[in-house]
Motif scaffolding. Structure first.
Motif, mmCIF file in Angstrom:
data_model
loop_
_atom_site.group_PDB
_atom_site.id
_atom_site.type_symbol
_atom_site.label_atom_id
_atom_site.label_comp_id
_atom_site.label_asym_id
_atom_site.label_seq_id
_atom_site.Cartn_x
_atom_site.Cartn_y
_atom_site.Cartn_z
ATOM 1 N N ALA A 25 2.098 -2.320 -0.954
ATOM 2 C CA ALA A 25 1.345 -2.399 0.279
ATOM 3 C C ALA A 25 0.628 -1.063 0.403
ATOM 4 O O ALA A 25 -0.456 -0.935 0.596
ATOM 5 N N PHE A 26 1.518 0.001 0.359
ATOM 6 C CA PHE A 26 0.783 1.422 0.392
ATOM 7 C C PHE A 26 -0.315 1.604 -0.646
ATOM 8 O O PHE A 26 -1.576 2.158 -0.483
ATOM 9 N N PHE B 243 -3.826 -13.412 -6.569
ATOM 10 C CA PHE B 243 -2.758 -13.227 -6.781
ATOM 11 C C PHE B 243 -1.724 -14.431 -6.488
ATOM 12 O O PHE B 243 -0.646 -14.424 -6.827
ATOM 13 N N VAL B 244 -2.529 -15.661 -6.108
ATOM 14 C CA VAL B 244 -1.831 -16.854 -5.935
ATOM 15 C C VAL B 244 -1.359 -17.277 -7.210
ATOM 16 O O VAL B 244 -0.249 -17.788 -7.565
ATOM 17 N N THR B 245 -2.170 -17.098 -8.282
ATOM 18 C CA THR B 245 -1.869 -17.422 -9.656
ATOM 19 C C THR B 245 -0.967 -16.409 -10.505
ATOM 20 O O THR B 245 -0.438 -16.592 -11.645
ATOM 21 N N LEU C 200 2.716 -11.290 -2.445
ATOM 22 C CA LEU C 200 3.083 -11.210 -0.968
ATOM 23 C C LEU C 200 2.458 -10.171 -0.154
ATOM 24 O O LEU C 200 1.737 -10.311 0.711
ATOM 25 N N PHE C 201 2.865 -8.853 -0.799
ATOM 26 C CA PHE C 201 2.440 -7.575 0.041
ATOM 27 C C PHE C 201 1.370 -6.934 -0.162
ATOM 28 O O PHE C 201 1.048 -5.864 0.594
ATOM 29 N N GLY D 206 11.981 -6.513 -3.654
ATOM 30 C CA GLY D 206 11.993 -6.058 -2.334
ATOM 31 C C GLY D 206 11.762 -4.301 -2.431
ATOM 32 O O GLY D 206 10.965 -3.754 -1.710
ATOM 33 N N VAL D 207 12.051 -4.132 -3.872
ATOM 34 C CA VAL D 207 11.641 -2.454 -3.813
ATOM 35 C C VAL D 207 10.154 -2.267 -3.986
ATOM 36 O O VAL D 207 9.829 -1.328 -3.667
ATOM 37 N N VAL D 208 9.593 -3.188 -4.522
ATOM 38 C CA VAL D 208 8.228 -3.239 -4.864
ATOM 39 C C VAL D 208 7.317 -3.259 -3.637
ATOM 40 O O VAL D 208 6.275 -2.637 -3.469
#
Length: 442
Positions: free
Chosen positions: A250-251, A63-65, A377-378, A243-245
């Protein structure tokens, strides 16, 4: 036949975008489902927890890339076309999958083994980073404006299909093979299945038409630097979109991707049963996503998203309590069915909502960045974070705390987005399908 007729019958294009999306998500899930085996083979350590942390950490490294892929392939989609970007992304994903499927283990070549896995995962992450933006833009631009939510939701429905396929293959392998056989060579079969899907998706994507919206832009109307415009003119929408995502991703990653590992390590449920639970989640997502997409067209994507995010925040803790109090196969199936429905409600409206907050000239870049920044990030590091949280707190309910924190962030973001819509600060979001939570249906 002209591009003007495409929105009336977009199923060929929807299938072209969806099959690549299914492959991308299948490869992602398979790695997560075999995290324990991969950890033992490629990241040996003195204790099982460290090995698992290294394995799920490598899952997160891909996910870093993603942001880099979203920048390069997203911009490419806005400059060269959605079709060109989609063709490149699926090709790169196939290369990464092949590297993992045929990678020698640590016992065979030492440190070069985990390095090969890391490079392969980073290549897959780069590919996936551009996939979402180009595929979503491709779907909504081929669909009728009044049904964008429905047609874009098939992107999430095919994630459900990928879950069914990935979890089904994993369950079948764990049922038919012994633990030694699965560790020795059985896990490679799961990745080889993804390689079989790839050529089909590549062929279909190379034989589809570009979207009419992109063609209408012309050379002069296309942005020379879509990235600069997104970080300048569209910056607020990009940040709110991310932010919405947050809560939905995460869920999704905690309850769907990490759950088979959680069920085995924390609840001591057999691996085959844990994978069957994931199949149930996938089936629910596959069926429910188009229904929710249709509802978002009728009642408003922002309204549907707000209620969905609240539901995600208030249900995650009770679901983990239920699992830990009654750690049985039957409980797992019930929980995973509810999880599939909640994932569908929170994810299905997202593609069209994100697509609508960016103009055609920067849609590929804006979509890719807002989605992948948040997923990185999440979502990407969620398995690593919750594995660490459980070990650090010795609390098996710790994953739910992480999801609830992201839910608060996402509710705030969707509320702020609704205010921008009411204030007329987002061009084009004036129809009832984009109504804010307080708006009444016309």
């Amino acid at each position: 036949m002209t591009g003007n007729t495409k929105p009336h019958n977009p199923w060929r294009e929807i299938c072209a975008a969806s099959i690549g999306n299914a492959l991308e998500f299948y490869d992602l899930l398979i790695y997560g489902y075999f995290a324990i085996v991969i950890g033992q083979l490629f990241f040996p350590a003195h204790d099982a927890t460290t090995s698992l942390l290294l394995s799920v950490g490598t899952f997160g490294i891909s996910f870093v890339t993603r942001p880099l892929g979203s920048i390069i392939l997203g911009s490419y989609a806005d400059r060269a076309g959605r079709k060109a970007s989609l063709t490149v992304s699926i090709g790169l994903m196939m290369v990464g999958t092949a590297m993992i499927a045929f990678a020698p283990t640590y016992a065979q070549i030492g440190i070069f083994s985990p390095l090969m896995i890391i490079v392969a995962r980073m290549l897959q992450g780069f590919s996936t980073g551009g996939e979402f933006g180009a595929a979503t833009a491709f779907m909504v631009e081929h669909a009728d404006a009044k049904r964008r939510g429905f047609f874009a939701s098939w992107q999430m429905s095919t994630q459900g299909l990928a879950t069914v396929l990935a979890a089904g293959v994993s369950a079948l392998l764990s049922l038919l093979l012994t633990a030694d056989q699965l560790s020795a060579w059985g896990w490679r079969i799961a990745f080889a299945v993804g390689l079989l899907i790839g050529p089909v998706g590549l062929y279909i994507r190379r034989n589809i038409d570009e979207t009419a919206d992109f063609k209408k832009l012309g050379e002069k109307q296309r942005e020379k630097s879509p990235l600069r415009e997104v970080f300048g003119r569209d910056r607020a929408n990009m940040l709110l979109g991310a932010g919405v995502v947050a809560a939905a991703t995460a869920f999704n990653y905690v309850h769907k991707l990490y759950m088979p590992t959680y069920a085995v390590k924390q609840l001591h449920i057999p691996a085959t049963s844990s994978f069957i639970g994931a199949v149930v989640t996938g089936v629910m997502l596959m069926i429910a996503a188009p229904v929710v997409g249709h509802l978002s067209d009728r009642f408003g994507r922002i309204r549907v998203m707000l209620y969905a995010l609240i539901a995600v925040g208030v249900t995650t803790y009770p679901l983990f309590v239920l699992l830990n109090r009654y750690p049985t196969f039957q409980t797992l199936l019930l929980v995973q069915a509810l999880v599939g429905l909640l994932i569908a409600v929170s994810l299905a409206p997202l593609p069209a909502l994100l697509a609508d907050i960016f103009p055609t000239s920067t849609r590929g870049t804006g979509l890719a960045l807002s989605y992948n920044f948040s997923v990185t990030l999440f979502g990407g590091f969620a398995p690593l974070i919750v594995t660490w949280l459980i070990d650090a707190t010795q609390n098996k309910l710790a994953p739910s705390f992480y999801v609830m924190a992201t839910a608060v962030l996402s509710v705030a973001a969707v509320t702020a987005l609704a205010r921008r819509v009411r204030a007329g600060k987002i061009a084009g979001l004036t129809s009832q399908s984009h109504a804010s939570p307080r708006a009444t249906k016309a």
